[in-house]
Design an enzyme around this catalytic site. Structure first.
Site, PDB file in Angstrom:
ATOM      1  CG  ASN B  84      42.920 122.050  68.001  1.00  0.00           C
ATOM      2  OD1 ASN B  84      43.007 120.985  68.602  1.00  0.00           O
ATOM      3  ND2 ASN B  84      43.887 122.951  68.005  1.00  0.00           N
ATOM      4  CE1 TYR B 146      36.927 129.777  65.968  1.00  0.00           C
ATOM      5  CE2 TYR B 146      35.809 131.744  65.171  1.00  0.00           C
ATOM      6  CZ  TYR B 146      35.822 130.608  65.957  1.00  0.00           C
ATOM      7  OH  TYR B 146      34.728 130.316  66.733  1.00  0.00           O
TER       8      TYR B 146
END
Lengths: 247, 247
Positions: B84, B146
């Site tokens: 993503n 992340y």
């Protein structure tokens, strides 16, 4: 007892340079997608770098990893470098932590900073009188998506060092050629890495104590725009070659 | 005529802050994985950021992109941020170049540099008297995967700027909260970004002329360890809020 070292992408040119000098120095485990030919010592494993289970198994009992595997083409498409270089490198770091490996040496590339070679700077940048130097503290500026993938691998290494206490050394490898530097190619002469300097540099990444390092992997060329000061200081790198000696 | 701006991940909190102030300022196209609720103006597109064809279509006739879409969880697993955040961001840059978009603003994060918050530095780092500052020229030091994905997005932006002449601004967003800063959370107060400062900062990224920038997105807090000098200089950012005013 010699250290046990896992070499991924062992069948490539960097692997050839390393094994050519250090075959007897370490207890090697050699991993490659293709079965290895020739008379390399040690246990050879055929596996894709994205195969987490196989890579994890290859890490068992290993002290240090030299991670060379990946798509080596500067012009490689995004899907390939995403899978082989970025995802593959994360697999190597993650499984190294799980297996209790001490250090991972990551084969980064000059392409991680290729876009510093702007039109305004070249070809002067490649000449001995030019004082411009990159030293590894600068932000990446890749000139291709392969270089992006190498910069991402360096950042993964930073994370696995900071958060998982793994020793990580990223080597931005220059232009590795056997015997003599590239001919009539100033850029290649400026970032030449001889086979014996390559083997010595990777030996230093196995022997030296460090936390996280980014170093340039080139010989002591008169022409250069990468500093080798950090490799000397952090690793005790003492290159013997210089592309100018072959002029 | 107002600029046409594609906002990806429009349904998230940063999108809420931006649209809350700037709904009438631009000709918006809003993209999100989920259908948008509420009375946002402009054309809404439901698509996943990894859907290259849909993202490409959403770029048509667009002047600027604000790219917020991605897995926003600091604890997100690797597979999700790889797909993503890293692959999704490459799709946005690549399709923006193909569509002739002028500029892409990339929502990076404080997590790209979270591991500068070492035990030795904290909690002093979060206090007004502490002089330590990050200014965007430092190498990433993510404290989670992340953050690795956000650093990779910044490097992709550097590449698409250098090689494809796209204007790219990476905003390392701090702690965005509505109304008042986080209470009893020094770290959050040090990197507080108010809703109106957030909207103003992103407006500046659309209006200012730049090549490639990394800026910190926080209000003008007394407590801070991110410099906002570059945002002021490169973008004309003039924050109005300060977490200390709410003590």
């Amino acid at each position: 007892m010699p250290k046990s070292v896992l070499l991924t992408g062992a069948g490539g040119r960097v692997g050839e340079a390393i094994l050519g000098e250090l075959a007897e120095t370490y207890d090697w485990r050699l991993l490659d997608r293709e079965p290895l030919t020739g008379d390399y010592l040690g246990k050879s494993v055929v596996a894709d770098i994205t195969d987490e289970a196989a890579v994890g198994q290859a890490m068992e009992g290993i002290d240090a990893v030299i991670h060379l595997a990946g798509d080596p083409r500067p012009e490689a498409p995004w899907d390939s470098v995403l899978r082989n270089n970025i995802d593959g490198t994360q697999t190597v770091f993650e499984t190294a932590v799980d297996a209790g490996v001490d250090s991972v040496v990551f084969a980064s590339s000059n392409h991680a900073v290729g876009a510093y070679e702007t039109e305004a700077r070249t070809p002067e940048l490649f000449r001995a009188h030019d004082g411009f130097r990159l030293d590894g503290t600068e932000l990446p500026r890749p000139g291709n998506l392969y270089g992006v993938s190498k910069a991402a691998g360096e950042t993964l290494g930073r994370y696995y060092h900071d958060e998982h206490d793994l020793s990580v050394c990223c080597v931005r490898i220059g232009n590795l050629t056997k015997g003599h530097p590239p001919i009539d190619y100033e850029r290649g002469q400026a970032m030449w890495l001889s086979y014996r300097d390559c083997a010595h540099l990777f030996e230093r990444t196995i022997e030296a104590d460090y936390g996280y390092e980014i170093v340039y992997g080139i010989s002591d060329n008169d022409r250069k725009y990468y500093s080798i000061d950090r490799a000397r200081e952090a690793l005790g790198y003492e290159p013997q070659d210089n592309s100018a000696a072959h002029d």
